[in-house]
Design an enzyme around this catalytic site. Structure first.
Site, mmCIF file in Angstrom:
data_model
loop_
_atom_site.group_PDB
_atom_site.id
_atom_site.type_symbol
_atom_site.label_atom_id
_atom_site.label_comp_id
_atom_site.label_asym_id
_atom_site.label_seq_id
_atom_site.Cartn_x
_atom_site.Cartn_y
_atom_site.Cartn_z
ATOM 1 N N CYS A 239 5.223 10.552 -13.485
ATOM 2 C CA CYS A 239 6.519 10.393 -14.151
ATOM 3 C C CYS A 239 6.556 10.818 -15.611
ATOM 4 C CB CYS A 239 6.992 8.946 -14.033
ATOM 5 S SG CYS A 239 5.983 7.759 -14.949
ATOM 6 N N CYS B 262 6.115 3.770 -12.985
ATOM 7 C CA CYS B 262 5.890 3.966 -11.560
ATOM 8 C C CYS B 262 4.560 3.315 -11.164
ATOM 9 C CB CYS B 262 5.879 5.458 -11.204
ATOM 10 S SG CYS B 262 4.423 6.361 -11.801
ATOM 11 N N CYS C 278 -5.882 -6.574 6.472
ATOM 12 C CA CYS C 278 -5.624 -7.890 7.058
ATOM 13 C C CYS C 278 -6.584 -8.169 8.205
ATOM 14 C CB CYS C 278 -4.187 -7.962 7.562
ATOM 15 S SG CYS C 278 -2.947 -7.956 6.250
ATOM 16 N N CYS D 134 1.146 9.887 -17.517
ATOM 17 C CA CYS D 134 1.168 9.577 -16.092
ATOM 18 C C CYS D 134 1.254 10.859 -15.259
ATOM 19 C CB CYS D 134 2.364 8.671 -15.774
ATOM 20 S SG CYS D 134 2.530 8.285 -14.005
ATOM 21 N N HIS E 272 -1.443 -0.341 2.413
ATOM 22 C CA HIS E 272 -2.594 0.484 2.054
ATOM 23 C C HIS E 272 -2.290 1.335 0.829
ATOM 24 C CE1 HIS E 272 -6.128 3.042 2.468
ATOM 25 N NE2 HIS E 272 -6.576 2.127 3.290
ATOM 26 N N HIS F 263 1.926 -13.845 14.254
ATOM 27 C CA HIS F 263 1.802 -15.053 13.431
ATOM 28 C C HIS F 263 2.424 -14.864 12.059
ATOM 29 C CE1 HIS F 263 -1.394 -13.252 10.967
ATOM 30 N NE2 HIS F 263 -1.374 -14.342 10.223
ATOM 31 N N CYS G 91 -22.156 -5.858 12.595
ATOM 32 C CA CYS G 91 -20.967 -6.213 11.807
ATOM 33 C C CYS G 91 -19.759 -6.201 12.738
ATOM 34 C CB CYS G 91 -20.789 -5.251 10.625
ATOM 35 S SG CYS G 91 -20.414 -3.558 11.115
ATOM 36 N N SER H 105 -1.336 -9.683 17.814
ATOM 37 C CA SER H 105 -1.939 -10.138 16.555
ATOM 38 C C SER H 105 -0.957 -10.084 15.393
ATOM 39 C CB SER H 105 -3.166 -9.277 16.227
ATOM 40 O OG SER H 105 -2.795 -7.912 16.055
ATOM 41 N N ASN H 106 0.195 -9.415 15.572
ATOM 42 C CA ASN H 106 1.204 -9.342 14.508
ATOM 43 C C ASN H 106 2.046 -10.606 14.414
ATOM 44 O OD1 ASN H 106 1.960 -5.959 15.592
ATOM 45 N ND2 ASN H 106 0.407 -6.619 14.134
#
Length: 486
Positions: A329, A241, A258, A326, A193, A134, A439, A131-132
């Protein structure tokens, strides 16, 4: 038939083992040749020079900074005013780390290798799957089952054997991040992710490494150069950052992979190529700057948005500098290498990523096999809702299923579309007829089942409403192995 299958599997294993041995031999050869070639250059001789024979004219000393073959290989970019010999030497002396050997990492690694970076490291703990292919164009059908880092390194070695390749056959974690990232000058985030993106950004801030980050989903992508210039925590001249741009992660239930949302291969390719371009610009210096500007002065940070379906596919949004508050940083940051390495920062919890959904009791769920028996019954008068997106439903579905995409239910806040209105249900099936929900893997179906009951569609227990455990994946494994599953 089983013997043929077993023999084919044995052949695949032998091929994979032979390819690994070949790759190891190539690596050993490269390690042996590199010191010899470097020694020749350091001593002022061409790598092809030989011992002088009696009566033979003396060979001229090699006095140029690159080897003869490199002038031919990189000639087309050497003649660019924005690269030149200085830029090429900077590329050759730079070590770049690519985190993720997938759709983004493949084109990024290929163009960086082609450009002649000195060292290219790749971090990934996954193997190549069908499946990777393509979109992850550096891999191939023959290398399915191989570690992605090994497959990508083999591809890049064929493109440019002059680069030193370092495979890291593991995922980047808080515990190993410092040991890996500290060896490189520049990092490319090619993961998919939020948990990875925050971790990579944090370690780059702590180690003061520039970061080129990109993402792609469906037909859209985004690109951003972070921590440029790379400065200590609290330094006013440091670039923002990832936490400066996205101080809070997206809601966990809005994060689509994906596998769920799909992705168009060239979209990922575009973003990966752009990552390589930004990396080369950072290393070579001067590319993309206005005439007369200081080459050391950083380009103002911006977020590049790409849409393959738009009439104007590229849009650039100007960004602010570092956020004064932040977490990572700012001057008040308490983030340290010790804290990161200890594992006290839970990136999974921070991003709201939890274990698989478990909101229904066992008696509120049925197996795929059980539903198959119900479907085969003559008295079956129930209704099956398939809450996958229409594109998934169109590929394959269970007979009699009605498609009501989960995204529509989320958008409306409650099930009030199509067959999910109480009025329509009462006109469609008897009040006591059961409702089943399916599902992709059994998560969204639980949420919808719970909502239907909260709406009162179970008639105070008179109507049975249950979901199919494991979703369409379980249906494929338990009922119909021919079912296309994406």
């Amino acid at each position: 038939m089983d013997s043929v299958t077993n023999k084919a599997e044995q052949l695949r294993e032998k091929i994979a083992q032979t390819e690994k041995e070949l790759q190891n031999l190539r690596r050993q050869l490269n390690e042996l040749e590199s010191p010899i070639q470097n020694l020749d250059v350091d001593q002022g001789h061409s790598s092809t020079s030989t011992t002088k024979q009696p009566g033979e004219a003396s060979s001229p000393k090699w006095k140029w900074p690159l080897r003869e073959e490199e002038y031919s290989r990189y000639g087309r970019q050497l003649i660019l005013p924005t690269v030149g010999i200085k830029g090429q030497l900077r590329l050759k002396s730079t070590a770049v780390l690519i985190v993720g050997a997938g759709g983004l990492g493949c084109p990024a690694a290929a163009y960086l290798a082609g450009a002649g970076v000195g060292t290219l490291g790749v971090v990934d703990g996954d193997i190549v799957e069908t499946s990777n292919l393509h979109r992850q164009i550096a891999h191939s059908t023959s290398r399915v089952g191989m570690m992605k880092v090994d497959s990508l390194v083999e591809y890049c070695q064929g493109l440019n054997p002059n680069v030193t390749y370092v495979p890291h056959r593991e995922h980047l974690t808080p515990q190993n991040a410092e040991g890996i990232v500290s060896k490189y000058d520049l990092v490319l985030d090619c993961t998919d992710h939020p948990t990875s993106r925050y971790l990579i950004s944090d370690i780059c801030v702590l180690l003061q490494k520039p970061l080129v980050s990109a993402s792609a989903l469906r037909t859209d992508g985004q690109l951003i150069v972070l921590n440029n210039p790379a400065a200590a925590q609290g330094a006013a001249n440091g670039g923002p950052c990832y936490r400066c741009v996205f101080p809070k992660p997206p809601p966990a239930d809005s994060v689509v992979s994906c596998g769920e949302g799909g992705v168009l291969g060239p979209v990922v390719g575009v973003m990966g190529v752009l990552q390589a371009l930004e990396a080369i610009k950072l290393i070579a210096g001067g590319i993309g700057k206005a005439a007369g500007s200081d080459p050391k002065e950083p380009v103002a940070p911006s977020l590049l948005l790409f849409s393959a379906t738009s009439t104007t596919p590229f849009r650039s949004l100007r960004m602010r500098s570092r956020r004064p508050n932040c977490f990572a940083c700012s001057a008040g940051s308490t983030l340290t290498l010790k804290e990161l390495g200890s594992g006290s920062l839970d990136y999974v919890q921070f991003c709201g990523v939890t274990t698989p959904v478990n909101v229904l009791k066992p008696e509120e769920r049925i197996s795929a096999t059980e539903y198959k028996d119900i479907l085969a019954g003559k008295s079956h008068k129930g209704l099956l809702f398939d809450v996958r997106e229409k594109e998934h439903f169109d590929i394959a579905s269970i007979p009699g299923a009605v498609n009501v995409p989960f995204s529509i239910l989320q958008r409306h806040g409650r099930p009030t579309v199509g067959y999910l209105t109480p009025e329509h249900l009462s006109d469609t099936i008897p009040a006591e007829a059961p409702i089943y929900v399916v599902c992709r893997v059994g998560n969204d179906s639980q949420i919808v089942t719970r909502r239907l009951k909260e709406m009162g569609l179970d008639g105070n227990g008179e109507r049975d409403i249950r979901d199919i455990k494991g979703g369409m994946l379980a249906w494929k494994h338990e009922v119909d192995r021919t079912l296309p599953f994406t």
